[in-house]
Design a protein around this motif. Structure first.
Motif, PDB file in Angstrom:
ATOM      1  N   HIS A 278       0.772  -1.178  -0.129  1.00 36.96           N
ATOM      2  CA  HIS A 278      -0.314  -0.014   0.059  1.00 36.96           C
ATOM      3  C   HIS A 278       0.692   1.305   0.185  1.00 36.96           C
ATOM      4  N   GLY A 279       1.887   0.914   0.816  1.00 44.14           N
ATOM      5  CA  GLY A 279       2.280   2.203   1.467  1.00 44.14           C
ATOM      6  C   GLY A 279       3.534   2.384  -0.187  1.00 44.14           C
ATOM      7  N   ARG A 280       4.229   1.576  -0.778  1.00 46.03           N
ATOM      8  CA  ARG A 280       4.264   1.618  -1.356  1.00 46.03           C
ATOM      9  C   ARG A 280       4.255   1.961  -2.952  1.00 46.03           C
ATOM     10  N   PHE A 281       2.972   2.020  -3.271  1.00 42.12           N
ATOM     11  CA  PHE A 281       2.575   2.107  -3.840  1.00 42.12           C
ATOM     12  C   PHE A 281       2.066   3.655  -3.891  1.00 42.12           C
ATOM     13  N   MET A 282       1.670   4.023  -3.098  1.00 40.56           N
ATOM     14  CA  MET A 282       1.742   5.783  -3.075  1.00 40.56           C
ATOM     15  C   MET A 282       2.517   6.516  -3.431  1.00 40.56           C
ATOM     16  N   TYR A 283       3.469   6.030  -2.814  1.00 41.67           N
ATOM     17  CA  TYR A 283       5.008   6.281  -3.249  1.00 41.67           C
ATOM     18  C   TYR A 283       5.497   7.086  -4.252  1.00 41.67           C
ATOM     19  N   TYR A 284       4.920   5.755  -5.055  1.00 43.53           N
ATOM     20  CA  TYR A 284       5.794   6.350  -6.725  1.00 43.53           C
ATOM     21  C   TYR A 284       4.494   6.434  -7.603  1.00 43.53           C
ATOM     22  N   TYR A 285       3.259   6.697  -6.731  1.00 44.37           N
ATOM     23  CA  TYR A 285       2.036   6.697  -7.359  1.00 44.37           C
ATOM     24  C   TYR A 285       2.017   8.629  -7.420  1.00 44.37           C
ATOM     25  N   CYS A 286       2.170   8.785  -6.042  1.00 44.43           N
ATOM     26  CA  CYS A 286       2.906  10.125  -5.926  1.00 44.43           C
ATOM     27  C   CYS A 286       3.719  11.106  -7.591  1.00 44.43           C
ATOM     28  N   PHE A 287       4.625  10.170  -7.464  1.00 42.84           N
ATOM     29  CA  PHE A 287       5.783  10.883  -8.269  1.00 42.84           C
ATOM     30  C   PHE A 287       5.376  11.247  -9.394  1.00 42.84           C
ATOM     31  N   PHE A 288       4.489   9.374 -10.139  1.00 39.78           N
ATOM     32  CA  PHE A 288       3.165   9.732 -11.394  1.00 39.78           C
ATOM     33  C   PHE A 288       3.100  11.471 -11.524  1.00 39.78           C
ATOM     34  N   LEU A 289       1.784  11.327 -10.228  1.00 34.31           N
ATOM     35  CA  LEU A 289       1.081  12.742 -10.619  1.00 34.31           C
ATOM     36  C   LEU A 289       1.393  13.703  -9.940  1.00 34.31           C
ATOM     37  N   ALA A 290       3.034  13.955  -9.998  1.00 35.54           N
ATOM     38  CA  ALA A 290       3.899  15.723  -9.963  1.00 35.54           C
ATOM     39  C   ALA A 290       4.221  15.507 -11.151  1.00 35.54           C
ATOM     40  N   GLY A 291       4.929  14.173 -11.729  1.00 35.97           N
ATOM     41  CA  GLY A 291       5.235  14.453 -13.164  1.00 35.97           C
ATOM     42  C   GLY A 291       4.546  14.952 -13.822  1.00 35.97           C
ATOM     43  N   GLU A 292       2.698  14.747 -13.679  1.00 31.73           N
ATOM     44  CA  GLU A 292       1.344  15.050 -14.440  1.00 31.73           C
ATOM     45  C   GLU A 292       1.635  16.084 -14.243  1.00 31.73           C
ATOM     46  N   LYS A 293       1.273  16.429 -13.269  1.00 31.43           N
ATOM     47  CA  LYS A 293       1.540  17.810 -12.716  1.00 31.43           C
ATOM     48  C   LYS A 293       1.907  18.668 -13.385  1.00 31.43           C
ATOM     49  N   LYS A 294       3.610  18.665 -13.178  1.00 29.53           N
ATOM     50  CA  LYS A 294       4.464  19.313 -14.321  1.00 29.53           C
ATOM     51  C   LYS A 294       4.145  19.885 -15.835  1.00 29.53           C
TER      52      LYS A 294
END
Length: 627
Positions: free
Chosen positions: A132-148
């Motif tokens: 669960h925690g590892r998924f959210m870790y990578y998902y946050c980086f993915f969303l940060a890239g999409e936002k950028k």
């Protein structure tokens, strides 16, 4: 230090793809390519049934998993389905907070994600070891890239924008997959990354693996439907789990691939399971009627849907398209103001306002609002397409082609974008390029006569009358929606000196016009002239006289008609035929054919409305032309 942390800037970059392909590749199409494109059958698994209690339990479980991981888009869909299920007698809620020691960290990260502080949330999740925690870790980086990527969005350089975090996320997730440390959510994220990295085959395999791990997660089903681009990919897809959500998957897939009847079959299967008043299924029915060009039914269905939920925003864009096609300016005006009151910063609101300005002819203002919609959502397919229409209205064809190509980048299955690029190149007299895009559109819509007629007209302009004849014959076999294939087929037969075929098709067309089955086109006068000459050569003076007088009613053939009347009168008086068979030059006849010029707006040739509205899919005849 992880690979992600070494590249935390997440800047988007890339090269702009050229607007056109090489002309050599465009004109290399042969009869075999054309014949292979005339396919359209689709074999799908039968609908799967489940009890309403099983549906409710699956929705509860999937909703809880999405909520705990910040997947609010999918949770919204799941909870809406729960909202409209029949009232249960007993409900067994899923267990929550199973990660225990990481609960506080995950909850804090979720709140940071709500505030779009993705990098900060990822830092908080760095030491999490659970799936669960590892998924959210990578998902946050993915969303940060999409936002950028969205923040750096530029209309003129849309293809240059890439999520720079994709490479590092893919490498680390693939390592975890090999060691069997990814659950269904982690596999879904890897599938999304592979899709964005343009690796569709690997993406499909990973997404299917995710579905077998947990078939209740709607995100994997929806992403898989987006990855599949054609029928061949669907037929080679690994076996899917036999779960009732497969019905919803096929609804999404069939609608994207324009198989309306199959989509209706799965909608009915879900309604038979108890999802009767479901707004999602109601909206899908409305979209199918829109696809079938049943605009009145689609408009009434959308109206019913908005009466039940007046603040619903996810369907107003398509509803505004229907109002535009029906030229319902008062209702479109009300809808635009209503959307602005609800949320003026939503992409759908900007889309509706763009349609509002377009229907009143203010194309510059319409483009401004479509651009605003795209800044909010660069993947907004309809906004790209309609902005291309507006540029065509302003005769800015380069920007129009760029908009349509962006739509193709988002969804290569969208036949309308291919067709519209073909029309634009036809306006520019670049028929070799036009041929390529028309062939792609026809491949995606083999039972749509408009695509085949456009392909035939392009072959005529490229002086390939035999291929044009095949295309027009095919259009008649699948059902001529615009009533122009028959007259064009007759004129091609005339140019090829096939007198018997030309007379047969001209006579049939005139008969249909006289009985009112089809509307008389602008080429009807040439049919009258040809038939008058034919009957005069064969000493059928009454028939020749009738057609000669009809020629006099048209400016294009008035002088020929008068000459024919004089010849017929002289023949009656002297008994000597003074008519010689007219010379026919194949090149002159082909180049003089006046087909309807490609629509520069969203209209079809049978009406003065937008061609955004897709034509209905027809079932091919058993007597289809074989190439």
């Amino acid at each position: 230090m992880s690979l992600l942390e070494s590249d935390i800037s997440l800047e988007a970059s890339g090269e702009v793809v050229a607007l056109t392909a090489s002309s050599a590749s465009l004109i290399s199409c042969n009869d075999r390519d054309l014949a292979e494109s005339f396919t359209g059958d689709l074999t799908l698994d039968p609908p799967i049934s489940a009890s309403i209690e099983q549906v409710r339990q699956d929705l509860y479980t999937a909703s809880a998993g999405c909520e705990a991981r910040g997947l609010w888009e999918y949770q919204l869909w799941l909870t809406e389905q729960l909202m409209y299920l029949p009232t249960p007698t007993r409900v067994r809620l899923p267990e929550r907070n199973a990660w225990n020691a990481e609960y506080d960290v995950v909850q804090f990260a979720l709140q940071l994600m709500r505030g779009q502080e993705y990098i900060r949330a990822a830092k908080m999740l760095k030491r999490c070891v659970s799936q669960h925690g590892r998924f959210m870790y990578y998902y946050c980086f993915f969303l940060a890239g999409e936002k950028k990527r969205i923040d750096q969005f530029d209309i003129k350089n849309k293809r240059g924008l890439k999520n720079k975090a994709l490479v590092n996320i893919r490498i680390e997730l693939e390592q975890l997959r090999k060691s069997k440390q990814l659950d269904t959510f982690g596999l879904w994220l890897l599938g999304v990354v592979l899709r964005e990295s343009e690796m569709p085959d690997l993406s499909m395999a990973v997404l299917v693996e995710s579905l077998h791990a947990d078939p209740t997660f709607w995100g994997s089903w929806k992403t898989l439907a987006k990855v599949i681009k054609n029928k061949n990919q669907l037929q080679t897809l690994p076996a899917l789990p036999n779960h009732w959500m497969k019905n919803v998957f096929y609804i999404e897939l069939c609608q994207d691939m324009y198989y309306a009847n199959e989509s209706l079959t799965y909608i009915q299967a879900l309604q038979d399971m108890g999802l009767v008043d479901n707004p999602y299924l109601l909206s899908k029915r409305a979209e199918i009627h829109y696809t079938l060009r049943e605009y009145d039914i689609a408009r009434d269905t959308f109206k019913e849907l908005l009466e039940k939920d007046p603040n619903r925003m996810d369907v107003v864009d398509m509803y505004s398209n229907i109002l535009y096609v029906k030229e319902d300016k008062p209702t479109l005006n009300y809808l635009a103001h209503r959307c602005i009151e609800l949320d003026k910063y939503r992409p759908e609101t900007c889309f509706v306002v763009g349609n509002f300005y377009s229907i009143f002819g203010n194309h510059e203002k319409s483009i401004v609002y479509f651009q605003r919609a795209l800044r909010l959502d660069p993947q907004y397919l309809s906004a790209w397409t309609l902005m291309g229409h507006e540029y065509v209205e302003l005769k800015n064809y380069n920007m129009a082609i760029e908009c349509y190509r962006n739509a193709i980048d988002i969804n290569p299955r969208d036949y309308r974008a291919w067709y519209l690029i073909g029309q634009t190149y036809e306006l520019l007299k670049m028929h070799a390029y036009s041929l390529y895009y028309y062939m792609e559109a026809q491949r995606l819509r083999p039972t749509d006569s408009r695509m085949t007629v456009a392909l035939g007209a392009t072959y005529e302009k490229l002086e390939q009358p035999m291929k044009a004849r095949k295309c027009y014959t095919r259009a008649l076999n699948v059902g001529d929606q615009e009533d122009i294939a028959m007259i064009r087929l007759a004129r091609v037969c005339e140019a090829l000196h096939d007198e018997q075929a030309a007379v047969r098709w001209y006579s049939r067309y005139v008969e249909l016009v006289d009985t009112g089955e089809v509307d008389a086109g602008e080429d009807i006068c040439y049919a009258y002239r040809y038939l008058a000459h034919y009957h005069l050569r064969n000493d059928r003076l009454p028939e020749a006289d009738v057609f000669a007088h009809k020629c006099c009613e048209f400016r294009e053939t008035k002088s020929d008609g008068k000459a024919l009347v004089r010849q017929i009168a002289a023949h009656r008086n002297t008994g000597v035929l003074q008519q010689q068979r007219p010379k026919s030059n194949i090149r002159v006849n082909l180049m003089s054919m006046s087909g309807s010029s490609p629509a520069t707006t969203r209209s079809s040739s049978s009406s003065n409305k937008r061609s955004r509205a897709p034509p209905p899919p027809d079932t091919p005849s058993d007597n289809d032309m074989s190439f």
